[in-house]
Enzyme design. Structure first.
Site, PDB file in Angstrom:
ATOM      1  N   GLU A 144       9.298  38.382   9.822  1.00 56.77           N
ATOM      2  CA  GLU A 144       8.747  39.724   9.987  1.00 56.77           C
ATOM      3  C   GLU A 144       8.294  39.958  11.424  1.00 56.77           C
ATOM      4  OE1 GLU A 144       5.547  40.296   7.243  1.00 56.77           O
ATOM      5  OE2 GLU A 144       6.657  39.362   5.606  1.00 56.77           O
ATOM      6  N   CYS A 198      -3.186  27.982   5.094  1.00 59.22           N
ATOM      7  CA  CYS A 198      -4.507  28.629   5.108  1.00 59.22           C
ATOM      8  C   CYS A 198      -4.701  29.416   3.809  1.00 59.22           C
ATOM      9  CB  CYS A 198      -4.641  29.543   6.325  1.00 59.22           C
ATOM     10  SG  CYS A 198      -4.537  28.642   7.879  1.00 59.22           S
ATOM     11  N   CYS A 213       1.015  39.847   7.833  1.00 62.92           N
ATOM     12  CA  CYS A 213       2.235  39.043   7.871  1.00 62.92           C
ATOM     13  C   CYS A 213       2.427  38.216   6.617  1.00 62.92           C
ATOM     14  CB  CYS A 213       2.271  38.183   9.112  1.00 62.92           C
ATOM     15  SG  CYS A 213       1.283  36.713   9.034  1.00 62.92           S
ATOM     16  N   CYS A 228       5.460  28.820   7.059  1.00 61.89           N
ATOM     17  CA  CYS A 228       4.404  28.124   7.802  1.00 61.89           C
ATOM     18  C   CYS A 228       3.988  26.867   7.035  1.00 61.89           C
ATOM     19  CB  CYS A 228       3.192  29.033   7.975  1.00 61.89           C
ATOM     20  SG  CYS A 228       1.911  28.320   9.024  1.00 61.89           S
ATOM     21  N   CYS A 241      -3.767  33.277   3.660  1.00 61.44           N
ATOM     22  CA  CYS A 241      -2.520  33.712   4.291  1.00 61.44           C
ATOM     23  C   CYS A 241      -1.356  33.728   3.308  1.00 61.44           C
ATOM     24  CB  CYS A 241      -2.194  32.789   5.453  1.00 61.44           C
ATOM     25  SG  CYS A 241      -0.626  33.170   6.234  1.00 61.44           S
ATOM     26  N   SER A 287      -7.831  31.282  15.718  1.00 60.16           N
ATOM     27  CA  SER A 287      -8.326  31.684  14.395  1.00 60.16           C
ATOM     28  C   SER A 287      -9.546  30.848  14.063  1.00 60.16           C
ATOM     29  CB  SER A 287      -7.251  31.454  13.330  1.00 60.16           C
ATOM     30  OG  SER A 287      -6.129  32.247  13.601  1.00 60.16           O
ATOM     31  N   LEU A 288     -10.675  31.486  13.943  1.00 64.64           N
ATOM     32  CA  LEU A 288     -11.929  30.745  13.760  1.00 64.64           C
ATOM     33  C   LEU A 288     -12.402  30.846  12.299  1.00 64.64           C
ATOM     34  CD1 LEU A 288     -14.895  31.027  16.319  1.00 64.64           C
ATOM     35  CD2 LEU A 288     -15.143  30.238  14.001  1.00 64.64           C
ATOM     36  N   HIS A 289     -12.706  32.043  11.871  1.00 63.30           N
ATOM     37  CA  HIS A 289     -12.996  32.397  10.472  1.00 63.30           C
ATOM     38  C   HIS A 289     -14.291  31.848   9.875  1.00 63.30           C
ATOM     39  CE1 HIS A 289      -9.229  34.232  10.950  1.00 63.30           C
ATOM     40  NE2 HIS A 289      -8.496  33.159  10.755  1.00 63.30           N
ATOM     41  N   HIS A 339      -7.405  41.871   3.813  1.00 60.68           N
ATOM     42  CA  HIS A 339      -6.637  42.626   2.816  1.00 60.68           C
ATOM     43  C   HIS A 339      -6.152  41.621   1.783  1.00 60.68           C
ATOM     44  CE1 HIS A 339      -6.998  46.111   5.285  1.00 60.68           C
ATOM     45  NE2 HIS A 339      -6.517  45.442   6.320  1.00 60.68           N
ATOM     46  N   SER A 352      -1.541  33.191  19.506  1.00 57.81           N
ATOM     47  CA  SER A 352      -2.619  32.879  18.576  1.00 57.81           C
ATOM     48  C   SER A 352      -2.366  31.541  17.889  1.00 57.81           C
ATOM     49  CB  SER A 352      -2.709  33.987  17.524  1.00 57.81           C
ATOM     50  OG  SER A 352      -3.715  33.682  16.596  1.00 57.81           O
ATOM     51  N   GLY A 410       4.001  31.937  11.003  1.00 59.68           N
ATOM     52  CA  GLY A 410       4.090  30.621  11.623  1.00 59.68           C
ATOM     53  C   GLY A 410       2.974  30.320  12.600  1.00 59.68           C
ATOM     54  N   GLU A 411       2.882  29.056  12.955  1.00 60.79           N
ATOM     55  CA  GLU A 411       1.900  28.575  13.922  1.00 60.79           C
ATOM     56  C   GLU A 411       2.643  28.306  15.232  1.00 60.79           C
ATOM     57  OE1 GLU A 411      -1.331  27.960  14.627  1.00 60.79           O
ATOM     58  OE2 GLU A 411      -0.591  26.978  16.446  1.00 60.79           O
ATOM     59  N   CYS A 431       4.124  42.375  17.302  1.00 59.70           N
ATOM     60  CA  CYS A 431       3.606  41.123  16.754  1.00 59.70           C
ATOM     61  C   CYS A 431       4.804  40.299  16.279  1.00 59.70           C
ATOM     62  CB  CYS A 431       2.660  41.438  15.601  1.00 59.70           C
ATOM     63  SG  CYS A 431       2.019  39.984  14.779  1.00 59.70           S
TER      64      CYS A 431
END
Lengths: 348, 222
Positions: A96, A120, A334, A116, A123, A215-217, A291, A193, A161-162, A109
């Site tokens: 995507e 997570c 994504c 991936c 995700c 990405s902290l979260h 979301h 990212s 993906g990472e 993006c």
């Protein structure tokens, strides 16, 4: 049975790689620069359009290489103008690309992997598992082959993906996007990212000048372990410790992505720990609305909680913004659209 | 000059043995001269300047040797070479790191393939009480350390095999095994180790069956 020999794609090769190609083909060295110009500047679709190349050069390229560009198989347009492009891959999967128009810029993006590995909890892409790496050409093609090609002002590597799990191809794609022989974009208009793969992050910081997003979260180890399995190998404290060794006080920026989940990571305790973790670091926190994805145990924080969280972090001296949610009606987050397409294909 | 994570030193150790314990699966050993917590990983490289890869320590905390369990991935950058190492060859390793560590509380340990390694380490280190191990493999010969695990855990060692049948082995994947259970214990930790997709599928299933997500701890191979 005769094997099918796949032609190697030319799109996605760096100038150095193109020099090797023309050398092997017995063509003059300057041809490499000419090909790069056609591929990345004039963006032609066939070798025959490369009219300043000799007939021999075009013949040899046609014979031994493919262009390596592909068009999206599907486009969805949101009521807010955001578009989600779906590209097919060689293996029959999907990646995507999101195009997000704003008043004065167009941000794309891009995805860096098919699926991936990182798993997570919040995700959707992780639910597909890992299907493969994208080549530099497949990454840059997401910028080249969308309707807005040529008008793109910003690129973010925040799709599927990472990126630092596919570092060589990501670095090549960054070179193509920023080199004078490539797309000549300023690296200050590109953000990569990561979830915090430290060795990859260091190599990226050494070899690219693009911005970094992490990405902290949650600032708490045990909580982050539940949300992001990578935490057991690369704890966020060590990620931040590494980031502190680099200069982000001038043009290069580091930002931290923080999805705000209701009743989980939006407390005063989190604010205090974030302030402690990021104390003195020149950075920004981007708060993101969650979301919900199918089957998730996580819930979105209320707007009230989101704004309070932002205000409190700003009061603590950490520049904090809320990222606008875009393209909600087309599953712009994504992984949602490609997973749907994958399931549809499997059911067929 | 940056003095970062990558510059953290790797130091040389002499390999004491490399043994193929099942087709394509190897156990590599070298002397232990440091302490670690069961479940931790090591960074390993064949050269000091090479980019290391991470592997779970498979041996127990008090074993005299450190062992690493790995599958040869033909396209991999390290495992094909590791499999050809001989006793006396040099390997470069980091200090142990990672926090996928167990404790003496009851827990279910769920692994596929070589994802068994951190759990075997925990069990060999004495973290046996209240533990149930569920190991999923494709072929019967991939139940590494089967004899010892049976001896340690008895009925609490569940073997799942997806491609071959045996009367003492559950026929199917670990997700199939979990799905057919009437009830899953609540209030205990669930440790998952394997590839990303396995972890995501098992985690989703556990959550769907009522396990709170903060009782699920995962380690993913990447």
């Amino acid at each position: 049975m005769r094997g099918i020999l796949m032609k190697q794609p030319l799109f996605g090769k760096t100038l150095e790689e193109l020099k090797v190609v023309v050398s092997h083909l017995g063509l003059p060295g300057f041809t490499a620069g000419q090909i790069a110009g056609w591929l990345y500047n004039k963006q032609v679709g066939t070798f025959d359009e490369m009219t300043n190349l000799s007939k021999k050069a075009r013949f040899l390229l046609n014979e031994q290489f493919s262009m390596g560009v592909s068009q999206p198989v599907k486009v969805q347009v949101s009521s807010d103008g955001t578009k989600k492009y779906l590209f097919g891959t060689e293996s029959g999967k999907f990646i995507e690309t999101a195009m997000i128009p704003e008043e004065e810029r167009i941000t794309v993006c891009v995805s860096s992997q098919v699926g991936c590995k990182m798993g997570c909890l919040f995700c959707m892409t992780g639910k597909q598992g890992f299907q493969g790496q994208l080549s530099a050409g497949e990454i840059v093609n997401q910028i080249r082959s969308i309707e807005e090609a040529g008008q793109i002002s910003n690129v973010v590597y925040m799709g599927m993906g990472e990126p630092f799990d596919n570092l060589p191809e990501v670095l090549k794609s960054l070179e193509i996007l920023t080199a004078s022989w490539g797309y000549a974009m300023s690296p200050r208009r590109i953000t990569v990212s990561t979830i915090g793969i430290i060795p990859g992050m260091i190599t990226f910081l050494e070899q690219s000048e693009a911005h970094l997003a992490v990405s902290l979260h949650t600032p708490f180890d045990e909580e982050r372990k539940m949300l992001m399995p990578v935490q057991v190998a690369y704890p966020i404290g060590e990620v931040v410790r590494e980031i502190r060794k680099w200069d982000f006080s001038h043009q290069r920026r580091v930002s931290f992505e923080y999805i705000v989940f209701g009743d989980l990571n939006d407390s005063e305790r989190h604010i205090r720990e974030l302030a402690r973790l990021l104390n003195g670091l020149s950075c920004r926190i981007n708060l993101i609305r969650f979301h919900p994805i199918p089957g998730t145990p996580l819930q979105a924080a209320s707007d009230e909680s989101l704004y309070r969280f932002k205000e409190r972090l700003n009061e603590k001296g950490i520049l904090t913004t809320i990222r606008a949610s875009r393209g909600q009606d087309i599953y712009a987050a994504c992984g949602l659209l490609s997973t749907r397409e994958l399931l549809k294909k499997e059911q067929q | 000059m940056q003095t970062g994570f990558r510059q953290q030193s790797l130091w040389p150790v002499k390999i004491s043995s490399v043994e193929e314990i099942s087709p394509g699966a190897f156990l590599l050993s070298f002397p232990r001269n440091f302490s670690f917590s069961a479940g931790q990983v090591l960074k390993i490289a064949l050269g000091e300047k090479e980019v290391p890869r991470m592997y779970s320590i498979c041996s127990g905390e008090n074993d005299p040797e450190i062992t690493i369990l790995f599958n040869v991935k033909p396209e991999g950058s390290l495992t094909p070479q590791l499999s050809h190492c001989k006793p006396g060859d040099t390997l470069f390793i980091s200090l142990p790191l990672g926090s996928f560590t167990g404790d003496d509380q009851p827990a279910w340990l769920i692994a596929t393939g070589t994802g068994l390694a951190p759990f075997y380490s925990m069990l060999r280190s004495g973290l046996v009480n209240g533990k149930q191990l569920i190991h999923g493999v494709r072929y019967l010969n991939q139940f590494y350390f089967e004899y010892e695990l049976t001896r340690m855990l008895g009925q609490r060692y569940i073997k799942c095999c997806s491609a071959e049948h045996h009367d003492k082995v559950f026929a199917g994947r670990v997700t199939d095994y979990l799905r057919q259970l009437v009830e899953l214990p609540s209030g205990i930790k669930y440790y998952l180790c394997g590839n990303g997709l396995m972890v995501v599928e098992v985690r989703d299933l556990l959550i769907e069956r009522g396990v709170p997500f903060n009782n699920i701890i995962s380690e993913i191979y990447f």
